[in-house]
Design a protein around this motif. Structure first.
Motif, short mmCIF file in Angstrom:
data_model
loop_
_atom_site.label_atom_id
_atom_site.label_comp_id
_atom_site.label_asym_id
_atom_site.label_seq_id
_atom_site.Cartn_x
_atom_site.Cartn_y
_atom_site.Cartn_z
N TYR A 172 89.49 25.62 17.34
CA TYR A 172 88.68 26.50 16.50
C TYR A 172 89.52 27.60 15.85
O TYR A 172 89.21 28.05 14.76
N ALA A 173 90.60 28.04 16.49
CA ALA A 173 91.45 29.08 15.88
C ALA A 173 92.12 28.55 14.62
O ALA A 173 92.24 29.27 13.63
N HIS A 174 92.53 27.29 14.64
CA HIS A 174 93.15 26.71 13.45
C HIS A 174 92.13 26.53 12.34
O HIS A 174 92.43 26.76 11.16
N VAL A 175 90.95 26.09 12.71
CA VAL A 175 89.90 25.85 11.71
C VAL A 175 89.49 27.16 11.04
O VAL A 175 89.40 27.25 9.82
N PHE A 176 89.27 28.20 11.85
CA PHE A 176 88.85 29.48 11.28
C PHE A 176 89.99 30.16 10.53
O PHE A 176 89.75 30.97 9.64
N GLY A 177 91.23 29.83 10.85
CA GLY A 177 92.36 30.39 10.12
C GLY A 177 92.50 29.83 8.72
O GLY A 177 93.06 30.46 7.84
N VAL A 178 91.96 28.63 8.49
CA VAL A 178 92.06 27.97 7.20
C VAL A 178 90.90 28.36 6.28
O VAL A 178 91.01 28.22 5.06
N LEU A 179 89.82 28.87 6.82
CA LEU A 179 88.63 29.15 6.01
C LEU A 179 88.88 30.09 4.83
O LEU A 179 88.36 29.83 3.74
N LEU A 226 89.29 30.50 -1.25
CA LEU A 226 90.08 30.74 -2.45
C LEU A 226 90.26 29.46 -3.27
O LEU A 226 90.30 29.49 -4.49
N LEU A 227 90.38 28.33 -2.61
CA LEU A 227 90.52 27.06 -3.31
C LEU A 227 89.20 26.66 -3.98
O LEU A 227 89.20 26.01 -5.02
#
Length: 79
Positions: A34-41, A46-47
């Protein structure tokens, strides 16, 4: 008369089982990462802005031409 009504693959027993397994797998993958997923949000947000501009801009009259759609063509001098 015999009516052959085919249900879609998603509503078959196999489709429901695959959907269930995919949901369980997604839950465990997201739970562990979940830390990786929320870090990409923020980057996905922006995309999304330029992508929405590209794909949703077709409804406008164009950049160089502002058209008044309330007047008939003859009043606008187009005919």
């Amino acid at each position: 008369m015999h009516d052959d009504v085919k249900c879609s693959w998603w509503r078959s027993r196999t489709g429901i089982a695959v959907i269930g397994l995919a949901l369980v797998a997604a839950f465990y993958v997201l739970r562990e990462h979940y830390a990786h997923v929320f870090g990409v949000l923020p980057y996905l947000l922006l995309l999304a802005c330029p992508l929405m501009h590209l794909f949703m801009h077709h409804g406008h009259a164009g950049h160089g031409e502002a058209r008044d759609r309330t007047k008939p063509e003859a009043e606008r001098g187009r005919i």
